[in-house]
Design an enzyme around this catalytic site. Sequence first.
Site, PDB file in Angstrom:
ATOM      1  N   GLN A 216       0.850  -1.206   0.000  1.00 48.26           N
ATOM      2  CA  GLN A 216       0.000   0.000   0.000  1.00 48.26           C
ATOM      3  C   GLN A 216       0.878   1.245   0.000  1.00 48.26           C
ATOM      4  O   GLN A 216       0.370   2.359  -0.063  1.00 48.26           O
ATOM      5  CB  GLN A 216      -0.894   0.000   1.246  1.00 48.26           C
ATOM      6  CG  GLN A 216      -1.852  -1.160   1.314  1.00 48.26           C
ATOM      7  CD  GLN A 216      -2.411  -1.355   2.719  1.00 48.26           C
ATOM      8  OE1 GLN A 216      -3.335  -0.669   3.132  1.00 48.26           O
ATOM      9  NE2 GLN A 216      -1.823  -2.281   3.461  1.00 48.26           N
TER      10      GLN A 216
ATOM     11  N   ASP B  63       6.362   4.502  -1.632  1.00 49.05           N
ATOM     12  CA  ASP B  63       7.747   4.963  -1.454  1.00 49.05           C
ATOM     13  C   ASP B  63       8.772   4.233  -2.323  1.00 49.05           C
ATOM     14  O   ASP B  63       9.962   4.554  -2.269  1.00 49.05           O
ATOM     15  CB  ASP B  63       8.145   4.865   0.029  1.00 49.05           C
ATOM     16  CG  ASP B  63       7.941   3.459   0.634  1.00 49.05           C
ATOM     17  OD1 ASP B  63       7.983   2.470  -0.124  1.00 49.05           O
ATOM     18  OD2 ASP B  63       7.749   3.361   1.860  1.00 49.05           O
TER      19      ASP B  63
ATOM     20  N   HIS C 195      -1.771   1.193  -4.063  1.00 48.34           N
ATOM     21  CA  HIS C 195      -2.218   2.597  -3.965  1.00 48.34           C
ATOM     22  C   HIS C 195      -1.416   3.530  -4.877  1.00 48.34           C
ATOM     23  O   HIS C 195      -1.354   4.722  -4.635  1.00 48.34           O
ATOM     24  CB  HIS C 195      -2.129   3.089  -2.511  1.00 48.34           C
ATOM     25  CG  HIS C 195      -3.136   2.436  -1.594  1.00 48.34           C
ATOM     26  ND1 HIS C 195      -3.034   2.467  -0.229  1.00 48.34           N
ATOM     27  CD2 HIS C 195      -4.274   1.735  -1.863  1.00 48.34           C
ATOM     28  CE1 HIS C 195      -4.065   1.811   0.314  1.00 48.34           C
ATOM     29  NE2 HIS C 195      -4.824   1.352  -0.661  1.00 48.34           N
TER      30      HIS C 195
ATOM     31  N   CYS D 143       0.758  21.972 -14.393  1.00 46.67           N
ATOM     32  CA  CYS D 143       0.901  21.374 -15.724  1.00 46.67           C
ATOM     33  C   CYS D 143       0.960  22.513 -16.755  1.00 46.67           C
ATOM     34  O   CYS D 143       0.535  23.642 -16.459  1.00 46.67           O
ATOM     35  CB  CYS D 143      -0.331  20.493 -15.958  1.00 46.67           C
ATOM     36  SG  CYS D 143      -0.363  19.714 -17.570  1.00 46.67           S
TER      37      CYS D 143
ATOM     38  N   CYS E 275      -0.992  22.979 -18.990  1.00 51.00           N
ATOM     39  CA  CYS E 275      -2.372  23.428 -19.239  1.00 51.00           C
ATOM     40  C   CYS E 275      -2.896  24.316 -18.112  1.00 51.00           C
ATOM     41  O   CYS E 275      -4.034  24.794 -18.169  1.00 51.00           O
ATOM     42  CB  CYS E 275      -3.303  22.220 -19.461  1.00 51.00           C
ATOM     43  SG  CYS E 275      -3.760  21.362 -17.943  1.00 51.00           S
TER      44      CYS E 275
ATOM     45  N   GLY F  96       3.010  -4.658   8.846  1.00 50.45           N
ATOM     46  CA  GLY F  96       3.009  -3.207   9.049  1.00 50.45           C
ATOM     47  C   GLY F  96       1.831  -2.490   8.439  1.00 50.45           C
ATOM     48  O   GLY F  96       1.974  -1.391   7.925  1.00 50.45           O
ATOM     49  N   THR F  97       0.668  -3.122   8.507  1.00 50.15           N
ATOM     50  CA  THR F  97      -0.549  -2.415   8.085  1.00 50.15           C
ATOM     51  C   THR F  97      -1.611  -2.585   9.157  1.00 50.15           C
ATOM     52  O   THR F  97      -1.801  -3.707   9.658  1.00 50.15           O
ATOM     53  CB  THR F  97      -1.081  -2.894   6.712  1.00 50.15           C
ATOM     54  OG1 THR F  97      -2.339  -2.233   6.459  1.00 50.15           O
ATOM     55  CG2 THR F  97      -1.289  -4.393   6.619  1.00 50.15           C
TER      56      THR F  97
ATOM     57  N   ALA G   5       8.965  -5.032  11.919  1.00 50.30           N
ATOM     58  CA  ALA G   5       9.307  -5.761  10.689  1.00 50.30           C
ATOM     59  C   ALA G   5      10.820  -5.893  10.545  1.00 50.30           C
ATOM     60  O   ALA G   5      11.326  -6.920  10.085  1.00 50.30           O
ATOM     61  CB  ALA G   5       8.713  -5.032   9.484  1.00 50.30           C
TER      62      ALA G   5
HETATM   63  N1  APR Z   1       7.205  -2.815  11.962  1.00 46.30           N
HETATM   64  C1  APR Z   1       5.993  -3.378  11.689  1.00 46.30           C
HETATM   65  N2  APR Z   1       4.834  -2.714  11.872  1.00 46.30           N
HETATM   66  C2  APR Z   1       4.894  -1.445  12.321  1.00 46.30           C
HETATM   67  C3  APR Z   1       6.103  -0.799  12.617  1.00 46.30           C
HETATM   68  C4  APR Z   1       7.303  -1.546  12.414  1.00 46.30           C
HETATM   69  N3  APR Z   1       8.502  -1.012  12.665  1.00 46.30           N
HETATM   70  N4  APR Z   1       5.819   0.456  13.038  1.00 46.30           N
HETATM   71  C5  APR Z   1       4.487   0.593  12.996  1.00 46.30           C
HETATM   72  N5  APR Z   1       3.914  -0.554  12.576  1.00 46.30           N
HETATM   73  C6  APR Z   1       2.501  -0.881  12.357  1.00 46.30           C
HETATM   74  C7  APR Z   1       1.518  -0.135  13.224  1.00 46.30           C
HETATM   75  O1  APR Z   1       1.362  -0.821  14.473  1.00 46.30           O
HETATM   76  C8  APR Z   1       0.248  -0.189  12.380  1.00 46.30           C
HETATM   77  O2  APR Z   1      -0.512  -1.362  12.651  1.00 46.30           O
HETATM   78  O3  APR Z   1       2.184  -0.488  11.036  1.00 46.30           O
HETATM   79  C9  APR Z   1       0.781  -0.258  10.945  1.00 46.30           C
HETATM   80  C10 APR Z   1       0.592   1.018  10.165  1.00 46.30           C
HETATM   81  O4  APR Z   1      -0.778   1.225   9.948  1.00 46.30           O
HETATM   82  P1  APR Z   1      -1.301   2.572   9.229  1.00 46.30           P
HETATM   83  O5  APR Z   1      -0.626   3.760   9.806  1.00 46.30           O
HETATM   84  O6  APR Z   1      -2.782   2.548   9.282  1.00 46.30           O
HETATM   85  O7  APR Z   1      -0.766   2.388   7.717  1.00 46.30           O
HETATM   86  P2  APR Z   1      -1.393   1.518   6.552  1.00 46.30           P
HETATM   87  O8  APR Z   1      -2.085   0.314   7.086  1.00 46.30           O
HETATM   88  O9  APR Z   1      -0.331   1.319   5.545  1.00 46.30           O
HETATM   89  O10 APR Z   1      -2.465   2.504   5.961  1.00 46.30           O
HETATM   90  C11 APR Z   1      -3.221   2.085   4.852  1.00 46.30           C
HETATM   91  O11 APR Z   1      -4.239   4.213   4.655  1.00 46.30           O
HETATM   92  O12 APR Z   1      -4.045   6.484   4.803  1.00 46.30           O
HETATM   93  C12 APR Z   1      -4.093   5.436   3.933  1.00 46.30           C
HETATM   94  O13 APR Z   1      -3.361   5.334   1.737  1.00 46.30           O
HETATM   95  C13 APR Z   1      -2.879   5.311   3.061  1.00 46.30           C
HETATM   96  O14 APR Z   1      -1.795   3.314   2.239  1.00 46.30           O
HETATM   97  C14 APR Z   1      -2.319   3.958   3.401  1.00 46.30           C
HETATM   98  C15 APR Z   1      -3.527   3.238   3.946  1.00 46.30           C
END
Ligand code: APR
Length: 230
Positions: A83, A86, A101, A130, A132, A169-170, A214
Amino acid sequence: MALTGAGISVESGIPDFRSENGLWSRYEPMEYGHISSFRANPGKVWKMLLEMDALLGAARPNPAHVALAELEERALLKLVITQNVDSLHQKAGSRGVIEFHGHGRTLRCDRCGNRVSRESLRLSGEPPLCGCGNAMRPEFVFFGEQIPREAYAGAVDAARSCDVMLVIGTSAAVAPASHLPVLAKKAGAAIIVIDPRDIEIPSACIDLHIAQSAGTALPAMVGALDELDT
Ligand code: APR
């Protein structure tokens, strides 16, 4: 396969969105992250985008990105669905990457369709315009927009056919990415979560939760595989 979110890049110096000091604690997501906000006031949204852009430009892959590339190299990982915008998976050497994304490598004009590479621009405090006259936007998906069609189809296919999904990490707070682990589980995959905190997919879907960063857990996984090999 792996599904990654902002947490995998925290150890590269890019804050996530929803943790205590995350981007959305300082910028209200609908006010800054929704496509209608961008269209109504691109100058305001570009203030946040410039901050993100500076962080993304300075960031380098961390041991977690490198470990996923290593798992691919060993033919143990077929695909990363990220998602993140970067490009750090590709910079670490991963080749099978779906950017769910979008990405930050190009900017696009929604009026005339013109695209320019991010590198070709020197961004200042003003939104880049742009030819335009319209404000350019990054090639990533805002709230209120569709997931790029090919990315969506590829991700759903992969989720339905994988043996194991690493969810790294999501927070799984945002659909439709958050549906992918559920789809995979229903199709018979094992789900391994790597995240220091609990995430928002039903606990019945999770086979193993490694509550570590991670950057700790993934290199340890590769190290354990090395030990098995010897
Ligand atoms: N290692 C693993 N996990 C980690 C670490 C780490 N070092 N640091 C933080 N986290 C975890 C947090 O505990 C959290 O559960 O990463 C997760 C990040 O969650 P979000 O901040 O909600 O990010 P993400 O899930 O990528 O967001 C999804 O939301 O705002 C939109 O488009 C944006 O792509 C993004 C989407």
